[in-house]
Write an enzyme that holds these catalytic residues in place. Structure first.
Site, PDB file in Angstrom:
ATOM      1  CB  VAL A  93      -3.028   7.653  -1.762  1.00 43.97           C
ATOM      2  CG1 VAL A  93      -3.804   6.607  -1.918  1.00 43.97           C
ATOM      3  CG2 VAL A  93      -1.992   7.752  -3.046  1.00 43.97           C
ATOM      4  CG  ASN A 109      -2.550  -2.023  -3.716  1.00 44.27           C
ATOM      5  OD1 ASN A 109      -1.771  -2.601  -4.427  1.00 44.27           O
ATOM      6  ND2 ASN A 109      -3.708  -1.625  -4.502  1.00 44.27           N
ATOM      7  CB  SER A 159       8.074  -2.773  -6.761  1.00 42.82           C
ATOM      8  OG  SER A 159       9.060  -3.389  -8.213  1.00 42.82           O
ATOM      9  CE1 TYR A 172       5.879   1.620  -9.390  1.00 45.99           C
ATOM     10  CE2 TYR A 172       7.662  -0.146  -9.963  1.00 45.99           C
ATOM     11  CZ  TYR A 172       6.172   0.212  -9.463  1.00 45.99           C
ATOM     12  OH  TYR A 172       5.322  -0.783  -9.148  1.00 45.99           O
ATOM     13  CB  ALA A 173      13.622   2.228  -8.642  1.00 49.26           C
ATOM     14  CB  ALA A 174      13.636   6.606  -6.101  1.00 55.17           C
ATOM     15  CB  SER A 175       8.428   5.888  -5.142  1.00 56.33           C
ATOM     16  OG  SER A 175       7.918   4.727  -6.291  1.00 56.33           O
ATOM     17  CE  LYS A 176       5.550   0.584  -5.925  1.00 56.37           C
ATOM     18  NZ  LYS A 176       4.204   0.433  -5.296  1.00 56.37           N
TER      19      LYS A 176
HETATM   20  N1  LIG Z   1       1.544  -4.893 -11.701  1.00 53.89           N
HETATM   21  C1  LIG Z   1       2.962  -5.031 -11.577  1.00 53.89           C
HETATM   22  O1  LIG Z   1       3.700  -5.546 -12.334  1.00 53.89           O
HETATM   23  C2  LIG Z   1       3.336  -4.553 -10.097  1.00 53.89           C
HETATM   24  C3  LIG Z   1       4.743  -4.965  -9.934  1.00 53.89           C
HETATM   25  C4  LIG Z   1       5.086  -4.445  -8.496  1.00 53.89           C
HETATM   26  C5  LIG Z   1       4.578  -3.774  -7.591  1.00 53.89           C
HETATM   27  N2  LIG Z   1       2.975  -3.324  -8.163  1.00 53.89           N
HETATM   28  C6  LIG Z   1       2.291  -2.449  -7.404  1.00 53.89           C
HETATM   29  O2  LIG Z   1       1.341  -3.076  -6.897  1.00 53.89           O
HETATM   30  C7  LIG Z   1       0.157  -1.879  -6.555  1.00 53.89           C
HETATM   31  C8  LIG Z   1      -1.085  -2.153  -7.331  1.00 53.89           C
HETATM   32  O3  LIG Z   1      -1.102  -1.929  -8.547  1.00 53.89           O
HETATM   33  P1  LIG Z   1      -1.492  -2.884  -9.756  1.00 53.89           P
HETATM   34  O4  LIG Z   1      -0.483  -3.357 -10.403  1.00 53.89           O
HETATM   35  O5  LIG Z   1      -2.619  -3.711  -9.108  1.00 53.89           O
HETATM   36  O6  LIG Z   1      -1.844  -1.462 -10.846  1.00 53.89           O
HETATM   37  P2  LIG Z   1      -3.554  -0.898 -11.112  1.00 53.89           P
HETATM   38  O7  LIG Z   1      -2.976   0.314 -11.803  1.00 53.89           O
HETATM   39  O8  LIG Z   1      -4.375  -1.800 -11.824  1.00 53.89           O
HETATM   40  O9  LIG Z   1      -3.849  -0.417  -9.648  1.00 53.89           O
HETATM   41  C9  LIG Z   1      -3.414   0.661  -9.129  1.00 53.89           C
HETATM   42  C10 LIG Z   1      -4.523   1.619  -8.543  1.00 53.89           C
HETATM   43  O10 LIG Z   1      -3.888   2.807  -7.766  1.00 53.89           O
HETATM   44  C11 LIG Z   1      -4.784   3.668  -7.762  1.00 53.89           C
HETATM   45  N3  LIG Z   1      -4.006   5.066  -7.990  1.00 53.89           N
HETATM   46  C12 LIG Z   1      -3.084   5.827  -8.732  1.00 53.89           C
HETATM   47  N4  LIG Z   1      -2.825   6.762  -8.270  1.00 53.89           N
HETATM   48  C13 LIG Z   1      -3.633   7.077  -7.099  1.00 53.89           C
HETATM   49  C14 LIG Z   1      -3.904   8.163  -6.201  1.00 53.89           C
HETATM   50  N5  LIG Z   1      -3.159   9.257  -6.601  1.00 53.89           N
HETATM   51  N6  LIG Z   1      -4.782   8.067  -5.245  1.00 53.89           N
HETATM   52  C15 LIG Z   1      -5.331   6.918  -5.176  1.00 53.89           C
HETATM   53  N7  LIG Z   1      -5.425   5.761  -5.933  1.00 53.89           N
HETATM   54  C16 LIG Z   1      -4.518   5.849  -6.889  1.00 53.89           C
HETATM   55  C17 LIG Z   1      -5.207   3.595  -9.499  1.00 53.89           C
HETATM   56  O11 LIG Z   1      -6.376   4.179  -9.737  1.00 53.89           O
HETATM   57  C18 LIG Z   1      -5.349   2.256  -9.621  1.00 53.89           C
HETATM   58  O12 LIG Z   1      -6.790   1.722  -9.309  1.00 53.89           O
HETATM   59  C19 LIG Z   1       1.006  -0.549  -6.794  1.00 53.89           C
HETATM   60  O13 LIG Z   1       1.616   0.128  -5.898  1.00 53.89           O
HETATM   61  C20 LIG Z   1       2.013  -1.001  -7.842  1.00 53.89           C
HETATM   62  O14 LIG Z   1       3.403  -0.233  -7.800  1.00 53.89           O
HETATM   63  C21 LIG Z   1       2.644  -3.756  -9.298  1.00 53.89           C
END
Ligand SMILES: NC(=O)c1ccc[n+]([C@@H]2O[C@H](COP(=O)([O-])OP(=O)(O)OC[C@H]3O[C@@H](n4cnc5c(N)ncnc54)[C@H](O)[C@@H]3O)[C@@H](O)[C@H]2O)c1
Length: 254
Positions: free
Chosen positions: A67, A93, A145, A158-162
């Protein structure tokens, strides 16, 4: 007084076209499944080749790519146009996390997370907007997040990016709101997914150990975040834009 029984209860999503990044992950997969159930055609994008497994019906086309690369964002739009003729919905996502204190973090650490979470979101929004503005409608949903709102140790980049995602969401909403575009974010609390896979030994158990931090008494499930994403993309959210919806079991209410 009469009750109006002619109320449209549908999500208005049937036949729409969506791009979902991070589609091989848990929240991504749940979102693709829910969108498909609503009749949406989906470009499912992820850096993991496993995303191709989602393309088992004519309703989903997979894209393996990073991405953070401009070319991937352009390819996602091109595939949507080629296969389905338009782009109505963008779900940013894909995300990576990193547990490091500021003093432990290198420039490469910082740039790596910012590139995926912030730059990737920006690139997909920019490319999708080119089509959405032509059509005069579009719904963008970014996954932020709770750490965009509250400070948590070891989450600096991570927090800065979110936080960047939450602010970008507002700017897109005000820049393009009068041209048919809505942009919102969902900010999950801790959700039981594979996000810590490869970072800690038992990633699911680690996430489950955060149960007590949520007033609701448990961490979230991917399907619970997917429902908020799909709601924000739907006509039920037609008057919501620039918002970050906390889907966090009350975490940020404390
Ligand atoms: N799980 C949590 O506790 C939580 C909390 C807050 C926010 N989030 C956010 O939810 C979103 C989904 O995460 P998740 O929890 O399902 O985790 P996950 O790891 O299951 O899914 C994240 C997906 O993003 C893909 N990804 C990572 N880097 C990538 C890149 N450079 N290009 C393309 N794809 C890429 C990964 O391969 C993975 O399939 C994320 O943005 C995460 O920051 C998750």
């Amino acid at each position: 007084m009469q009750i109006n029984r002619n109320i449209d209860l549908t999500f208005g999503l049937d036949g729409k076209v969506a791009i979902v990044t991070g589609a091989a992950g848990d929240i991504g997969k749940a979102t693709v499944a829910l969108l498909v159930a609503h009749g949406v055609k989906v470009i499912a994008e992820d850096i993991k080749p496993a995303v191709s497994e989602l393309a088992c019906t004519g309703q989903v086309v997979a894209l393996v790519g990073d991405v953070a690369e401009e070319e991937t964002a352009k390819r996602a739009i091109a595939l949507a146009l080629e296969h389905f003729g338009t782009v109505d919905i963008l779900v940013n996502n894909a995300g990576r996390t990193m547990n490091k204190a500021v003093l432990e973090m290198s420039v490469a650490d910082w740039d790596g997370i910012m590139a995926v979470n912030a730059r990737g979101t920006f690139l997909h929004i920019r490319e999708a907007l080119r089509i959405m503005l032509d059509r005069g409608n579009g719904a963008i949903v970014n996954v932020s997040s709770i750490v965009s709102e509250v400070g948590m140790p070891q989450t600096a980049v991570y927090a800065a990016s979110k936080g960047a995602i939450a602010q970008l969401t507002k700017v897109v909403a005000v820049e393009y709101g009068n041209r048919g575009i809505r942009a919102n974010a969902v900010a999950p609390g801790v959700v039981e997914t594979g996000i810590l896979d490869g970072m800690v030994e038992d990633s699911r158990a680690t996430l489950a150990s955060y149960d007590h931090l949520h007033p609701i008494g448990r961490v979230g499930q991917a399907s619970e975040i997917a429902r908020v994403i799909v709601f924000l993309a739907s006509q039920h959210a037609s008057f919501i834009t620039g918002a970050t919806i906390m889907a966090d079991g009350g975490y940020t209410a404390q």
